[in-house]
Design a protein around this motif. Structure first.
Motif, PDB file in Angstrom:
ATOM      1  N   MET A   1      43.660  38.457  34.706  1.00  0.00           N
ATOM      2  CA  MET A   1      42.478  38.081  35.471  1.00  0.00           C
ATOM      3  C   MET A   1      42.228  36.583  35.424  1.00  0.00           C
ATOM      4  O   MET A   1      42.724  35.865  34.569  1.00  0.00           O
ATOM      5  CB  MET A   1      41.236  38.804  34.903  1.00  0.00           C
ATOM      6  CG  MET A   1      41.279  40.306  35.026  1.00  0.00           C
ATOM      7  SD  MET A   1      39.994  41.109  34.023  1.00  0.00           S
ATOM      8  CE  MET A   1      38.516  40.412  34.746  1.00  0.00           C
ATOM      9  N   THR A   2      41.429  36.152  36.414  1.00  0.00           N
ATOM     10  CA  THR A   2      40.731  34.879  36.318  1.00  0.00           C
ATOM     11  C   THR A   2      39.255  35.185  36.527  1.00  0.00           C
ATOM     12  O   THR A   2      38.891  36.300  36.927  1.00  0.00           O
ATOM     13  CB  THR A   2      41.210  33.866  37.378  1.00  0.00           C
ATOM     14  OG1 THR A   2      40.769  34.308  38.658  1.00  0.00           O
ATOM     15  CG2 THR A   2      42.713  33.701  37.351  1.00  0.00           C
ATOM     16  N   LEU A   3      38.409  34.224  36.296  1.00  0.00           N
ATOM     17  CA  LEU A   3      36.965  34.477  36.444  1.00  0.00           C
ATOM     18  C   LEU A   3      36.610  34.869  37.874  1.00  0.00           C
ATOM     19  O   LEU A   3      35.681  35.620  38.107  1.00  0.00           O
ATOM     20  CB  LEU A   3      36.177  33.230  36.024  1.00  0.00           C
ATOM     21  CG  LEU A   3      36.243  32.892  34.538  1.00  0.00           C
ATOM     22  CD1 LEU A   3      35.472  31.606  34.270  1.00  0.00           C
ATOM     23  CD2 LEU A   3      35.698  34.015  33.687  1.00  0.00           C
ATOM     24  N   ARG A   4      37.377  34.386  38.854  1.00  0.00           N
ATOM     25  CA  ARG A   4      37.069  34.724  40.237  1.00  0.00           C
ATOM     26  C   ARG A   4      37.624  36.078  40.651  1.00  0.00           C
ATOM     27  O   ARG A   4      37.281  36.597  41.707  1.00  0.00           O
ATOM     28  CB  ARG A   4      37.618  33.653  41.178  1.00  0.00           C
ATOM     29  CG  ARG A   4      36.909  32.317  41.058  1.00  0.00           C
ATOM     30  CD  ARG A   4      37.327  31.402  42.203  1.00  0.00           C
ATOM     31  NE  ARG A   4      36.991  31.997  43.474  1.00  0.00           N
ATOM     32  CZ  ARG A   4      35.808  31.892  44.065  1.00  0.00           C
ATOM     33  NH1 ARG A   4      34.844  31.205  43.493  1.00  0.00           N
ATOM     34  NH2 ARG A   4      35.588  32.465  45.241  1.00  0.00           N
ATOM     35  N   SER A   5      38.484  36.682  39.840  1.00  0.00           N
ATOM     36  CA  SER A   5      39.158  37.895  40.282  1.00  0.00           C
ATOM     37  C   SER A   5      38.244  39.102  40.333  1.00  0.00           C
ATOM     38  O   SER A   5      38.653  40.162  40.781  1.00  0.00           O
ATOM     39  CB  SER A   5      40.363  38.190  39.401  1.00  0.00           C
ATOM     40  OG  SER A   5      39.967  38.424  38.076  1.00  0.00           O
ATOM     41  N   VAL A   6      37.003  38.995  39.874  1.00  0.00           N
ATOM     42  CA  VAL A   6      36.039  40.074  40.023  1.00  0.00           C
ATOM     43  C   VAL A   6      34.913  39.664  40.967  1.00  0.00           C
ATOM     44  O   VAL A   6      33.811  40.151  40.893  1.00  0.00           O
ATOM     45  CB  VAL A   6      35.471  40.496  38.653  1.00  0.00           C
ATOM     46  CG1 VAL A   6      36.490  41.274  37.873  1.00  0.00           C
ATOM     47  CG2 VAL A   6      34.980  39.322  37.875  1.00  0.00           C
ATOM     48  N   HIS A   7      35.229  38.757  41.894  1.00  0.00           N
ATOM     49  CA  HIS A   7      34.324  38.407  42.986  1.00  0.00           C
ATOM     50  C   HIS A   7      32.962  37.926  42.502  1.00  0.00           C
ATOM     51  O   HIS A   7      31.927  38.425  42.913  1.00  0.00           O
ATOM     52  CB  HIS A   7      34.129  39.587  43.939  1.00  0.00           C
ATOM     53  CG  HIS A   7      35.403  40.217  44.364  1.00  0.00           C
ATOM     54  ND1 HIS A   7      36.323  39.581  45.154  1.00  0.00           N
ATOM     55  CD2 HIS A   7      35.946  41.415  44.061  1.00  0.00           C
ATOM     56  CE1 HIS A   7      37.362  40.361  45.350  1.00  0.00           C
ATOM     57  NE2 HIS A   7      37.159  41.474  44.682  1.00  0.00           N
ATOM     58  N   GLY A   8      32.927  36.979  41.621  1.00  0.00           N
ATOM     59  CA  GLY A   8      31.648  36.473  41.192  1.00  0.00           C
ATOM     60  C   GLY A   8      31.704  35.861  39.821  1.00  0.00           C
ATOM     61  O   GLY A   8      30.691  35.453  39.285  1.00  0.00           O
ATOM     62  N   GLY A   9      32.875  35.830  39.243  1.00  0.00           N
ATOM     63  CA  GLY A   9      33.053  35.143  37.975  1.00  0.00           C
ATOM     64  C   GLY A   9      32.226  35.738  36.867  1.00  0.00           C
ATOM     65  O   GLY A   9      32.078  36.945  36.742  1.00  0.00           O
ATOM     66  N   GLN A  10      31.624  34.883  36.039  1.00  0.00           N
ATOM     67  CA  GLN A  10      30.987  35.340  34.827  1.00  0.00           C
ATOM     68  C   GLN A  10      29.791  36.245  35.096  1.00  0.00           C
ATOM     69  O   GLN A  10      29.537  37.159  34.332  1.00  0.00           O
ATOM     70  CB  GLN A  10      30.547  34.132  34.005  1.00  0.00           C
ATOM     71  CG  GLN A  10      31.729  33.291  33.533  1.00  0.00           C
ATOM     72  CD  GLN A  10      31.294  32.248  32.537  1.00  0.00           C
ATOM     73  OE1 GLN A  10      30.427  32.492  31.720  1.00  0.00           O
ATOM     74  NE2 GLN A  10      31.900  31.088  32.607  1.00  0.00           N
TER      75      GLN A  10
ATOM     76  N   LYS B   1      42.520  42.444  42.005  1.00  0.00           N
ATOM     77  CA  LYS B   1      42.844  41.333  42.896  1.00  0.00           C
ATOM     78  C   LYS B   1      42.580  41.711  44.349  1.00  0.00           C
ATOM     79  O   LYS B   1      42.817  42.856  44.757  1.00  0.00           O
ATOM     80  CB  LYS B   1      44.317  40.928  42.725  1.00  0.00           C
ATOM     81  CG  LYS B   1      44.666  40.394  41.338  1.00  0.00           C
ATOM     82  CD  LYS B   1      46.157  40.109  41.227  1.00  0.00           C
ATOM     83  CE  LYS B   1      46.545  39.661  39.823  1.00  0.00           C
ATOM     84  NZ  LYS B   1      46.120  38.282  39.531  1.00  0.00           N
ATOM     85  N   ARG B   2      42.104  40.754  45.131  1.00  0.00           N
ATOM     86  CA  ARG B   2      41.962  40.949  46.577  1.00  0.00           C
ATOM     87  C   ARG B   2      43.342  40.772  47.205  1.00  0.00           C
ATOM     88  O   ARG B   2      43.937  39.710  47.124  1.00  0.00           O
ATOM     89  CB  ARG B   2      40.978  39.947  47.166  1.00  0.00           C
ATOM     90  CG  ARG B   2      39.556  40.090  46.676  1.00  0.00           C
ATOM     91  CD  ARG B   2      38.675  39.028  47.327  1.00  0.00           C
ATOM     92  NE  ARG B   2      38.688  39.153  48.776  1.00  0.00           N
ATOM     93  CZ  ARG B   2      38.362  38.155  49.613  1.00  0.00           C
ATOM     94  NH1 ARG B   2      38.053  36.966  49.142  1.00  0.00           N
ATOM     95  NH2 ARG B   2      38.394  38.350  50.919  1.00  0.00           N
ATOM     96  N   ARG B   3      43.843  41.822  47.859  1.00  0.00           N
ATOM     97  CA  ARG B   3      45.206  41.811  48.375  1.00  0.00           C
ATOM     98  C   ARG B   3      45.193  41.769  49.901  1.00  0.00           C
ATOM     99  O   ARG B   3      44.589  42.617  50.555  1.00  0.00           O
ATOM    100  CB  ARG B   3      45.967  43.039  47.863  1.00  0.00           C
ATOM    101  CG  ARG B   3      46.064  43.060  46.343  1.00  0.00           C
ATOM    102  CD  ARG B   3      46.736  44.317  45.831  1.00  0.00           C
ATOM    103  NE  ARG B   3      46.007  45.536  46.179  1.00  0.00           N
ATOM    104  CZ  ARG B   3      44.925  45.966  45.523  1.00  0.00           C
ATOM    105  NH1 ARG B   3      44.435  45.278  44.500  1.00  0.00           N
ATOM    106  NH2 ARG B   3      44.325  47.084  45.874  1.00  0.00           N
ATOM    107  N   HIS B   4      45.880  40.774  50.452  1.00  0.00           N
ATOM    108  CA  HIS B   4      45.926  40.559  51.892  1.00  0.00           C
ATOM    109  C   HIS B   4      47.354  40.722  52.398  1.00  0.00           C
ATOM    110  O   HIS B   4      48.310  40.577  51.638  1.00  0.00           O
ATOM    111  CB  HIS B   4      45.450  39.151  52.242  1.00  0.00           C
ATOM    112  CG  HIS B   4      44.165  38.753  51.587  1.00  0.00           C
ATOM    113  ND1 HIS B   4      42.923  39.085  52.088  1.00  0.00           N
ATOM    114  CD2 HIS B   4      43.922  38.031  50.456  1.00  0.00           C
ATOM    115  CE1 HIS B   4      41.975  38.591  51.300  1.00  0.00           C
ATOM    116  NE2 HIS B   4      42.557  37.956  50.302  1.00  0.00           N
ATOM    117  N   LEU B   5      47.484  40.985  53.690  1.00  0.00           N
ATOM    118  CA  LEU B   5      48.784  40.981  54.353  1.00  0.00           C
ATOM    119  C   LEU B   5      48.697  40.086  55.579  1.00  0.00           C
ATOM    120  O   LEU B   5      47.834  40.293  56.446  1.00  0.00           O
ATOM    121  CB  LEU B   5      49.198  42.391  54.779  1.00  0.00           C
ATOM    122  CG  LEU B   5      50.480  42.472  55.614  1.00  0.00           C
ATOM    123  CD1 LEU B   5      51.705  42.127  54.758  1.00  0.00           C
ATOM    124  CD2 LEU B   5      50.649  43.846  56.264  1.00  0.00           C
ATOM    125  N   VAL B   6      49.565  39.096  55.650  1.00  0.00           N
ATOM    126  CA  VAL B   6      49.718  38.280  56.859  1.00  0.00           C
ATOM    127  C   VAL B   6      50.945  38.789  57.596  1.00  0.00           C
ATOM    128  O   VAL B   6      52.053  38.808  57.053  1.00  0.00           O
ATOM    129  CB  VAL B   6      49.870  36.782  56.512  1.00  0.00           C
ATOM    130  CG1 VAL B   6      50.275  35.986  57.756  1.00  0.00           C
ATOM    131  CG2 VAL B   6      48.568  36.235  55.948  1.00  0.00           C
TER     132      VAL B   6
END
Length: 244
Positions: free
Chosen positions: A36-45, A181-186
């Motif tokens: 994870m990173t802090l942003r990976s849960v859509h709002g950090g801490q 994680k937010r997963r996108h497809l281009v």
């Protein structure tokens, strides 16, 4: 390559203080922090600490030095670099961008084509609003490292090619924290394409937030996709369903 140490320590501290995660065993916290990173849960801490209401006067993620992080993962070879350049230009309209690629030398990375030691990553993240990891999508240390560092994987497919579930994509799906994680497809189309194809074949076996049709070589299409990917605006249904 392992995720950068000070980021890992900060995540462990936040997870331990969380009413949601704080009671978990140490080995589970370690696994979460690696993924994870802090942003990976859509709002950090704020969200990690247990879902308290967001303070509208609190500084946003850019003010806290939390860059948005993305990784480009082509499902077939050859698609990553061109899209990386297009998204680099698109993100640059909204903030500072670090476009990162693997370097030939061990323990190095390329920042906008400049070789730097891997230990510079924390400084790079603090100095930019957007971090864009470019990978070949192959099974290598850089692909796995970039995937673990990034909040948002961007899978890249060709509209006129097959939609395989590659061994690397399947392996990444087993990484701890994949579901956070937010997963996108281009979905890249021919330059003269006027109507996007259905993304259904590429959705089989994949759990994606959204798909984005873009024409190869179209900076306008890349810029339109970059806005909702980065959270700068909601996607425009008509713009994303037709390539006009």
């Amino acid at each position: 390559m392992a995720p950068f140490a000070n980021r890992h320590a900060r995540l462990i501290a936040v997870l331990r203080s969380s009413s949601v995660f704080g009671s978990l065993r140490q080995e589970i916290l370690q696994a979460l922090a690696h993924a994870m990173t802090l942003r990976s849960v859509h709002g950090g801490q704020t969200v990690i600490r247990g879902g308290e209401a967001c303070d509208s006067n609190a500084p946003d993620s850019a003010e806290q030095g939390l860059a948005q992080t993305f990784v480009l993962l082509p499902l077939l070879p050859g698609a990553s670099h061109a899209l990386g350049q297009d998204l680099n230009l698109a993100f640059a309209k909204h903030g500072r961008v670090a476009h990162l690629r693997a370097a030939a030398a061990e323990r190095q990375l390329l920042l906008n084509n400049e070789a730097l030691p891997l230990e510079a990553l924390a400084r790079i993240e603090a100095a930019h609003e957007f971090i864009l990891y470019e990978t070949s999508g192959g099974d290598c240390a850089w692909t796995r490292f970039a995937f673990r560092q990034a909040d948002q994987p961007i899978f890249i497919a060709q509209a006129d090619a097959a939609a395989p579930l590659t061994p690397m994509a399947l392996a990444l799906g087993q990484e701890p924290g994949y579901g956070l994680k937010r997963r996108h497809l281009v979905l890249r189309h021919a330059p003269n394409c006027a109507q996007s194809v259905s993304p259904t074949p590429w959705l089989q076996g994949r759990d994606l937030e959204r798909t984005y049709p873009v024409r190869r070589g179209s900076q306008a299409d890349a810029a339109r996709a970059a806005l909702p990917i980065s959270g700068s605006c909601a996607p425009c249904r008509s713009a994303l369903s037709r390539l006009t």
